[in-house]
Write a protein that holds these residues in place. Structure first.
Motif, PDB file in Angstrom:
ATOM      1  N   TYR A   9      -2.604 -46.773  17.575  1.00 26.00           N
ATOM      2  CA  TYR A   9      -3.429 -46.101  18.587  1.00 26.00           C
ATOM      3  C   TYR A   9      -2.690 -44.926  19.200  1.00 26.00           C
ATOM      4  N   ALA A  10      -1.379 -45.070  19.402  1.00 24.83           N
ATOM      5  CA  ALA A  10      -0.584 -43.951  19.907  1.00 24.83           C
ATOM      6  C   ALA A  10      -0.619 -42.783  18.927  1.00 24.83           C
ATOM      7  N   ALA A  11      -0.512 -43.098  17.637  1.00 25.76           N
ATOM      8  CA  ALA A  11      -0.594 -42.055  16.610  1.00 25.76           C
ATOM      9  C   ALA A  11      -1.975 -41.400  16.611  1.00 25.76           C
ATOM     10  N   PHE A  12      -3.016 -42.204  16.809  1.00 20.22           N
ATOM     11  CA  PHE A  12      -4.377 -41.650  16.855  1.00 20.22           C
ATOM     12  C   PHE A  12      -4.548 -40.703  18.040  1.00 20.22           C
ATOM     13  N   LYS A  13      -4.076 -41.113  19.214  1.00 16.49           N
ATOM     14  CA  LYS A  13      -4.239 -40.268  20.404  1.00 16.49           C
ATOM     15  C   LYS A  13      -3.482 -38.957  20.248  1.00 16.49           C
ATOM     16  N   GLN A  20      -7.779 -31.343  19.470  1.00 19.24           N
ATOM     17  CA  GLN A  20      -8.526 -30.852  20.615  1.00 19.24           C
ATOM     18  C   GLN A  20      -7.880 -29.598  21.199  1.00 19.24           C
ATOM     19  N   CYS A  21      -6.566 -29.580  21.304  1.00 19.14           N
ATOM     20  CA  CYS A  21      -5.858 -28.420  21.844  1.00 19.14           C
ATOM     21  C   CYS A  21      -5.942 -27.208  20.922  1.00 19.14           C
ATOM     22  N   MET A  26     -13.932 -31.809  15.864  1.00 14.13           N
ATOM     23  CA  MET A  26     -13.707 -33.141  16.409  1.00 14.13           C
ATOM     24  C   MET A  26     -14.712 -34.159  15.886  1.00 14.13           C
ATOM     25  N   SER A  27     -15.641 -33.701  15.061  1.00 16.18           N
ATOM     26  CA  SER A  27     -16.674 -34.604  14.562  1.00 16.18           C
ATOM     27  C   SER A  27     -16.092 -35.661  13.618  1.00 16.18           C
ATOM     28  N   ILE A  28     -14.891 -35.412  13.095  1.00 19.90           N
ATOM     29  CA  ILE A  28     -14.284 -36.383  12.177  1.00 19.90           C
ATOM     30  C   ILE A  28     -13.919 -37.675  12.898  1.00 19.90           C
ATOM     31  N   PHE A  29     -13.887 -37.643  14.228  1.00 21.84           N
ATOM     32  CA  PHE A  29     -13.537 -38.832  14.990  1.00 21.84           C
ATOM     33  C   PHE A  29     -14.749 -39.693  15.306  1.00 21.84           C
ATOM     34  N   GLY A  30     -15.925 -39.279  14.871  1.00 23.80           N
ATOM     35  CA  GLY A  30     -17.119 -40.090  15.049  1.00 23.80           C
ATOM     36  C   GLY A  30     -17.558 -40.192  16.500  1.00 23.80           C
TER      37      GLY A  30
END
Length: 330
Positions: A9-13, A20-21, A26-30
């Motif tokens: 989850y840390a890697a995902f964030k 985002q920056c 960002m659509s790949i994140f569903g």
């Protein structure tokens, strides 16, 4: 295990914030508006199933443990049809049943050709361990089915899903370890000669072993990162294919573990085991409908090689069969 998953989850964030920056898609994140608590269900299934499996592991052989885990294929297949609406073709069913036959052969071999080797186990304990492992696969099948439903409904990244599952599992297990420390009882075959007092789970002793025994700490750290990668890869397969395919691929590990167990003397060779492995591999190939395509692939390349060879020696390149020899007298 759950710590390794939580690290995902840390890697995902970090990945999410970086995209985002940089104003990337960002659509790949569903759909990120889902309730994270949905991941508590597969986390609890993972906690219960894994606990039962590892109790079974202490009562049987490592190779048998790994092979019997393959029984999850049939449970996952049935649940995916019942609750996910997946369609399994005839070769899927034949493959799954064949895999189970292979696993049964291994289980029977453990009992009929029992030899404790260096494990010190008795026959009834090994059988009980085998049954516990199979029982745990029902819970694991529920976990895989729920994960597939969540993944395909919200289209989220596997890295995020396995991270949330790890967070819920790690939090729950951390809380449970507190009362477990004060329960004056341990499972049969798991008493520790170095424990001053019998405890269901001695977390303090575990930390002491990490501090004073490097060969316990190093594998533990390796387990954290390998579990993180393993579960991420597993959820990726679940997202792109299905849960049953993930479980079929997982059965391939058993051959490596069996060979290692024999090499280090943890298990004595049993005549039915290689038979079970051959049946198991045949079931996997049947599941993927890979037997005939593989034969056609090999035949095509053999024919191609033969045709080139015949061209090189002057035979008719249009034929895949050797024609009658030409007049050698000329």
């Amino acid at each position: 295990m759950f710590l390794g998953e939580a690290l995902c989850y840390a890697a995902f964030k970090a990945w999410y914030i970086w995209r985002q920056c940089n104003n990337q898609d960002m659509s790949i994140f569903g759909d990120q508006k889902f309730n994270p608590l949905v991941w508590a269900i597969p986390a609890m299934c993972d906690l219960c199933g894994t606990s039962i499996m590892y109790v079974g592991l202490t009562w049987t052989y490592a190779a048998s443990f790994q092979m019997l885990r393959g029984s999850v294929i049939i449970f996952t297949g049935l649940l995916s049809v019942a609750f996910l609406g997946n369609t399994l073709k005839i070769h899927h069913w034949i493959g799954m049943v064949t895999v189970i036959v292979g696993l049964v052969v291994v289980g029977v071999g453990d009992y009929v050709f029992f030899n404790g080797g260096s494990s010190g186990l008795d026959k009834d304990t090994v059988l009980a361990g085998d049954l516990l492992i199979v029982l745990a696969q029902i819970i694991t099948a529920v976990q895989m089915t729920v994960e597939e439903k969540i993944m395909k409904r919200y289209k989220i990244q596997p890295l995020q899903g396995i991270g949330l599952e790890g967070i819920f599992g790690f939090s729950t297990l951390t809380i449970l370890l507190i009362p477990m420390y004060f329960i004056p009882w341990h499972l049969p075959q798991s008493s520790s000669s170095w424990q001053e007092h019998a405890r269901f789970e001695d977390t303090i002793d575990a930390f002491k072993q990490w501090v004073y025994t490097p060969y316990v700490l190093v594998p533990s750290l390796g387990l954290v990162f390998s579990i993180a990668f393993f579960n991420f890869a597993g959820l990726t397969v679940t997202e792109t294919m299905n849960a049953t395919t993930r479980m079929v691929l997982d059965t391939l590990r058993s051959i490596i573990i069996w060979g290692f167990s024999l090499a280090v003397g943890w298990q004595i060779f049993e005549p039915l085991q290689p038979v079970g492995y051959i049946i198991l591999l045949a079931g996997i190939w049947m599941y993927y409908d890979a037997i005939m395509p593989t034969i056609r692939y090999i035949a095509t390349h053999v024919n191609s090689f033969v045709a080139k060879y015949r061209m090189a020696i002057g035979y008719d390149e249009q034929s895949l069969l050797f024609p009658l020899p030409r007049d050698v007298s000329t």
